[in-house]
Design a protein around this motif. Structure first.
Motif, short mmCIF file in Angstrom:
data_model
loop_
_atom_site.label_atom_id
_atom_site.label_comp_id
_atom_site.label_asym_id
_atom_site.label_seq_id
_atom_site.Cartn_x
_atom_site.Cartn_y
_atom_site.Cartn_z
N VAL A 1 49.10 108.12 -40.15
CA VAL A 1 49.23 108.11 -38.70
C VAL A 1 49.09 106.67 -38.23
O VAL A 1 48.21 105.93 -38.69
CB VAL A 1 48.16 109.00 -38.04
N THR B 1 51.52 107.49 -32.78
CA THR B 1 50.80 108.20 -31.72
C THR B 1 50.09 107.23 -30.78
O THR B 1 49.73 106.12 -31.16
CB THR B 1 49.78 109.19 -32.30
N GLU B 2 49.88 107.70 -29.56
CA GLU B 2 49.00 107.05 -28.60
C GLU B 2 47.97 108.05 -28.09
O GLU B 2 47.47 107.94 -26.97
CB GLU B 2 49.80 106.45 -27.45
N SER B 3 47.62 109.02 -28.95
CA SER B 3 46.58 109.97 -28.58
C SER B 3 45.28 109.23 -28.29
O SER B 3 45.06 108.10 -28.75
CB SER B 3 46.34 110.97 -29.72
N ILE C 1 48.26 119.10 -33.46
CA ILE C 1 48.35 117.99 -34.41
C ILE C 1 48.66 118.50 -35.81
O ILE C 1 49.48 117.93 -36.53
CB ILE C 1 47.04 117.17 -34.39
N GLY D 1 57.82 109.92 -33.82
CA GLY D 1 56.96 109.57 -32.70
C GLY D 1 57.74 108.80 -31.65
O GLY D 1 58.93 108.58 -31.81
N VAL D 2 57.08 108.45 -30.63
CA VAL D 2 55.65 108.49 -30.39
C VAL D 2 55.30 109.85 -29.79
O VAL D 2 55.94 110.31 -28.85
CB VAL D 2 55.23 107.36 -29.44
N ILE D 3 54.23 110.46 -30.32
CA ILE D 3 53.79 111.77 -29.85
C ILE D 3 52.28 111.74 -29.75
O ILE D 3 51.60 111.23 -30.64
CB ILE D 3 54.30 112.88 -30.79
N SER D 4 51.74 112.25 -28.65
CA SER D 4 50.33 112.00 -28.36
C SER D 4 49.56 113.25 -27.94
O SER D 4 49.02 113.34 -26.82
CB SER D 4 50.22 110.93 -27.28
N TRP E 1 43.77 113.85 -36.23
CA TRP E 1 44.89 113.19 -36.90
C TRP E 1 44.52 112.82 -38.33
O TRP E 1 45.32 113.02 -39.26
CB TRP E 1 45.29 111.94 -36.13
#
Length: 276
Positions: free
Chosen positions: A151, A130-132, A113, A103-106, A140
């Motif tokens: 997560v 994550t910052e989804s 996902i 990450g970070v992956i959003s 997630w």
């Protein structure tokens, strides 16, 4: 009778002191990793070569890092094909390193996902940062359960657009999900004038990973990292609080400065965590 009371008081104090010491004893050795975004000017292959002598417990990879000069157009992500994934696994294995997190992956879509979780599991990872949006947390949580992952909601400073730096908010957002925890960043808190030790206390029981940092100034939105113990943050206070909580996750070093030659600073951070 008076002597017995004094003796009982002394014994009680001694036992309390022992219990407090036991409660705050760190789980040694600390698990230390480096977020390879610290070396984003280099390919993954080059970055691994630079950190492999540090005797790390793992690395945190990030989406978008160039894989290697051998694959000049390929970036680390779930979109890599089987050949490229095998190449990445070999890079890590040959360096005796484990990809512990990613990450970070959003992303916001369920199918993406799912693919990210499958990729991280295949690469041996345990956690995804994550910052989804909160909307995507249901996706997630479902995918993390399927692949045996955790997560971690990450945050940046107060000028980032997301409000996950707010400990009360993030706890409310994750309370209904069993596979979603938090990855705080004391550096970003301090940039925003937020007390890292106080905030760690507020997240007691929710922390699964941490981007551990020190900063040269407090309450300056500019990112000014410092080797641990050389900045102004209460690094020992943060460690003591995490030890009190029984934190068993990785201390992920993310050093976002001196981009072309920050291995000496990263090494200082590794040594500090090993010694404290």
């Amino acid at each position: 009778m008076k002597k017995l009371i004094i003796l009982a008081t002394l014994v009680s104090a001694l036992l309390c002191g022992c219990n407090a010491q036991k409660q705050n004893t760190p789980t040694q050795p600390r698990k230390v990793a480096v977020q390879l975004y610290s070396l984003n000017r280099f390919t993954l292959e080059e970055a691994i070569e630079k950190v492999k002598h540090l005797k790390l417990d793992g690395v945190e990879c990030y989406p978008g890092q160039r894989l290697s000069a051998k694959y000049p157009k390929v970036k680390v992500n779930y979109t890599m094909n089987d050949e490229q994934r095998a190449f990445m696994k070999k890079l890590l294995k040959d360096a005796n390193l484990k990809m512990v997190s990613f990450g970070v992956i959003s992303p916001e879509k369920e199918d993406e996902i799912e693919k990210i979780c499958q990729f991280v599991k295949e690469m041996g990872g345990e956690k995804i940062m994550t910052e989804s949006s909160v909307y995507a947390f249901r996706f997630w949580d479902k995918a993390a359960k399927k692949y045996g992952l955790t997560v971690c909601v990450h945050h940046h400073a107060t000028n980032s657009g997301r409000q996950y730096w707010d400990t009360c908010l993030v706890k409310k957002c994750i309370k209904d999900y069993s596979n979603i925890m938090v990855c705080p960043d004391p550096g970003h808190w301090s940039r925003s004038g937020i007390d890292p030790v106080k905030s760690l206390k507020e997240l007691d029981g929710k922390i699964a990973s941490i981007h551990f940092k020190d900063q040269r100034e407090f309450n300056n939105i500019k990112n000014q990292p410092a080797p641990f113990g050389e900045g102004v943050l209460d690094v020992k206070g943060m460690l003591a609080e995490l030890d009190r909580q029984g934190y068993k996750g990785y201390f992920v070093i993310e050093y976002e400065d001196n981009w072309l030659n920050n291995i000496p600073e990263i090494e200082k951070c590794v040594k500090y965590l090993r010694a404290n």
